[in-house]
Design an enzyme around this catalytic site. Structure first.
Site, PDB file in Angstrom:
ATOM      1  N   HIS A  62      -1.342  -2.064  -3.807  1.00 13.76           N
ATOM      2  CA  HIS A  62      -2.658  -1.884  -3.189  1.00 13.76           C
ATOM      3  C   HIS A  62      -2.944  -0.392  -3.155  1.00 13.76           C
ATOM      4  CE1 HIS A  62      -5.821  -2.956  -0.153  1.00 13.76           C
ATOM      5  NE2 HIS A  62      -5.530  -1.778   0.334  1.00 13.76           N
TER       6      HIS A  62
ATOM      7  N   GLY B 283       1.528  -1.541   4.409  1.00 14.26           N
ATOM      8  CA  GLY B 283       1.687  -0.127   4.130  1.00 14.26           C
ATOM      9  C   GLY B 283       2.830   0.492   4.886  1.00 14.26           C
TER      10      GLY B 283
ATOM     11  N   MET C 228     -10.606  -6.373   6.791  1.00 16.77           N
ATOM     12  CA  MET C 228      -9.897  -5.235   7.365  1.00 16.77           C
ATOM     13  C   MET C 228      -9.576  -5.555   8.829  1.00 16.77           C
ATOM     14  SD  MET C 228     -10.067  -2.500   5.020  1.00 16.77           S
ATOM     15  CE  MET C 228      -9.072  -1.633   6.174  1.00 16.77           C
TER      16      MET C 228
ATOM     17  N   GLY D 291      -9.252   4.000   6.808  1.00 11.99           N
ATOM     18  CA  GLY D 291      -9.087   5.452   6.788  1.00 11.99           C
ATOM     19  C   GLY D 291      -7.649   5.915   6.942  1.00 11.99           C
ATOM     20  N   PHE D 292      -6.817   5.119   7.651  1.00 16.08           N
ATOM     21  CA  PHE D 292      -5.440   5.555   7.884  1.00 16.08           C
ATOM     22  C   PHE D 292      -4.485   4.367   7.959  1.00 16.08           C
ATOM     23  CE2 PHE D 292      -6.615   9.867   8.591  1.00 16.08           C
ATOM     24  CZ  PHE D 292      -7.912   9.790   9.096  1.00 16.08           C
TER      25      PHE D 292
ATOM     26  N   SER E  54       0.859  -1.189   0.000  1.00 18.91           N
ATOM     27  CA  SER E  54       0.000   0.000   0.000  1.00 18.91           C
ATOM     28  C   SER E  54       0.891   1.233   0.000  1.00 18.91           C
ATOM     29  CB  SER E  54      -0.887   0.026   1.244  1.00 18.91           C
ATOM     30  OG  SER E  54      -1.370   1.350   1.458  1.00 18.91           O
TER      31      SER E  54
ATOM     32  N   MET F 166     -12.584   2.756  -0.763  1.00 17.11           N
ATOM     33  CA  MET F 166     -13.274   3.170   0.471  1.00 17.11           C
ATOM     34  C   MET F 166     -14.076   4.426   0.131  1.00 17.11           C
ATOM     35  SD  MET F 166     -10.044   2.377   2.938  1.00 17.11           S
ATOM     36  CE  MET F 166      -8.921   2.410   1.536  1.00 17.11           C
TER      37      MET F 166
ATOM     38  N   ASP G  68      -5.253   2.585  -2.057  1.00 14.89           N
ATOM     39  CA  ASP G  68      -6.306   2.980  -1.119  1.00 14.89           C
ATOM     40  C   ASP G  68      -7.002   4.247  -1.578  1.00 14.89           C
ATOM     41  OD1 ASP G  68      -4.104   1.746   1.299  1.00 14.89           O
ATOM     42  OD2 ASP G  68      -6.128   0.953   0.958  1.00 14.89           O
TER      43      ASP G  68
HETATM   44  C1  DX5 Z   1      -6.410   1.610   5.602  1.00  9.41           C
HETATM   45  C2  DX5 Z   1      -6.009   1.035   4.300  1.00  9.41           C
HETATM   46  C3  DX5 Z   1      -4.813   0.124   4.383  1.00  9.41           C
HETATM   47  C4  DX5 Z   1      -3.566   0.793   4.927  1.00  9.41           C
HETATM   48  C5  DX5 Z   1      -2.603  -0.268   5.419  1.00  9.41           C
HETATM   49  O1  DX5 Z   1      -7.686   2.113   5.491  1.00  9.41           O
HETATM   50  O2  DX5 Z   1      -7.063   0.336   3.695  1.00  9.41           O
HETATM   51  O3  DX5 Z   1      -4.550  -0.457   3.116  1.00  9.41           O
HETATM   52  O4  DX5 Z   1      -2.959   1.547   3.960  1.00  9.41           O
HETATM   53  O5  DX5 Z   1      -1.536   0.348   6.045  1.00  9.41           O
HETATM   54  P1  DX5 Z   1      -0.811  -0.292   7.297  1.00  9.41           P
HETATM   55  O6  DX5 Z   1      -0.103  -1.511   6.763  1.00  9.41           O
HETATM   56  O7  DX5 Z   1       0.133   0.760   7.742  1.00  9.41           O
HETATM   57  O8  DX5 Z   1      -1.852  -0.637   8.294  1.00  9.41           O
HETATM   58 ZN    ZN Z   2      -6.465  -0.809   1.891  1.00  5.94          ZN
END
Ligand code: DX5
Ligand code: ZN
Length: 324
Positions: free
Chosen positions: A36, A201, A140, A145-146, A11, A71, A38
């Site tokens: 990936h 990510g 998830m 969101g983050f 990500s 999202m 987002d």
């Molecule tokens: C969060 C995203 C994830 C996020 C993963 O809403 O959907 O894909 O980027 O990042 P990490 O690996 O840092 O949790």
């Molecule tokens: Zn994601």
């Protein structure tokens, strides 16, 4: 591209958003298996990232497959943009208000993989009405969101086996994705739940850390988790390993290959270096992914053996037409 079973989807949410082109090149060079993306609309989640035009621009920069994670509240309204941008798979959320089925059908009609993602608090049963349309179930393990949030291992444990059941209509290629909080500490417990694709990510964008080493470590740990948590200590079969299930004259090989592919399993048909036939053409080998060899044999071994017999009759007839 990795060997082994686990696939790493990088990500870029926590990358330098001012230089996403560089970020996708970096993760490709680091050996990630896919990217990936987002997509956030500041409505479905309290954050805003990028849309189809940015993804289309990134598409020209790298070869890796693109997994779009939408999202957004109205994916149906914008789906053509993501298809046009070159996404290989598109996953929408089960919690949206608009109808889900038409959008999944649009994704599949475009020959892409279709997925549904679940917030941690959403039960797996929310996906049941759409199971037959799913190629991907995205679990998830953080609130969407983050990046950089903590991994909710209990959520994955509660949903992974059910997700596998929801995908059982797929003889090959059904994928469980885990998204949120995957890193060196959490890859192994996640691997032990039979996850196929690990979204990573923030763990890849740690200043001073070698990204390639991080990808290799997380992939190895995920495979270890699978090996000891789900496979009785037996190392997982590498996803890109192919096995030969038959050698047949071309016309019979074609028949069997069509039948196996009709059950959703990819077949590679190659001119072999085995038996030379009376028509001067060697047998063709049929190869299938090693991960589904036992399924293929369970479904098609009898037919394969019938065709092997037919091949013998065909050769004899060519050698001695009067024998007919
Ligand atoms: C969060 C995203 C994830 C996020 C993963 O809403 O959907 O894909 O980027 O990042 P990490 O690996 O840092 O949790
Ligand atoms: Zn994601």
């Amino acid at each position: 591209m990795g060997t082994g079973r686990a696939r790493i989807a990088a990500s870029i949410l926590d990358a330098d958003l001012g230089n996403l082109a560089n970020a996708v090149r970096r993760v490709q060079a680091a050996g990630a298996d896919r990217i990936h993306l987002d997509v956030m609309d500041a409505h479905f989640v309290p954050n805003l990232t990028f849309g189809p035009r940015t993804i289309k621009a990134l598409r020209r920069r790298v070869e890796l497959p693109f997994d779009a994670h939408l999202m957004i509240s109205e994916p149906g309204r914008y789906i053509d943009g993501y298809l046009d941008a070159g996404c290989d798979s598109i996953t929408i959320h089960a919690e949206i208000d608009e109808p889900i089925e038409p959008t999944l059908r649009a994704i599949k009609a475009a020959g892409r993989a279709a997925g549904l993602a679940l917030r941690p608090g959403t039960p797996l049963s929310a996906l049941e009405p759409f199971a037959a349309l799913l190629d991907i179930v995205m679990i998830m393990t953080v609130e969407p969101g983050f990046g950089g949030q903590s991994f909710m291992g209990d959520v994955l444990e509660a949903k992974a086996a059910g997700a596998r059941r929801l995908l059982r209509h797929k003889a090959y290629g059904g994928e469980i994705h885990v998204d949120g909080g995957i890193n060196r500490e959490t890859a192994e417990p996640a691997g032990a739940q039979g996850v196929d694709v690990f979204v990573v990510g923030s763990a890849l964008f740690v200043r001073g850390r070698d990204m390639g080493r991080e990808v290799r470590l997380i992939r190895a740990l995920a495979d270890e988790g699978y090996q000891y948590g789900m496979n009785d200590g037996v190392p997982p079969i590498p996803r890109d390993r192919m096995v030969r299930i038959a050698g047949l004259p071309k016309h019979l090989a074609k028949q069997l290959s069509v039948e196996i592919e009709a059950s959703g399993i990819p077949v590679v048909m190659l001119r072999g270096d085995g038996q030379m036939n009376p028509d001067g053409v060697r047998d063709y080998d049929l190869l299938v992914p090693a991960t589904v060899e036992s399924d293929v044999l369970a479904r098609h071994a009898t037919r394969r053996d019938d065709l092997l017999g037919e091949a013998d009759t065909w050769r004899l007839a060519l050698l001695d037409p009067d024998a007919r």
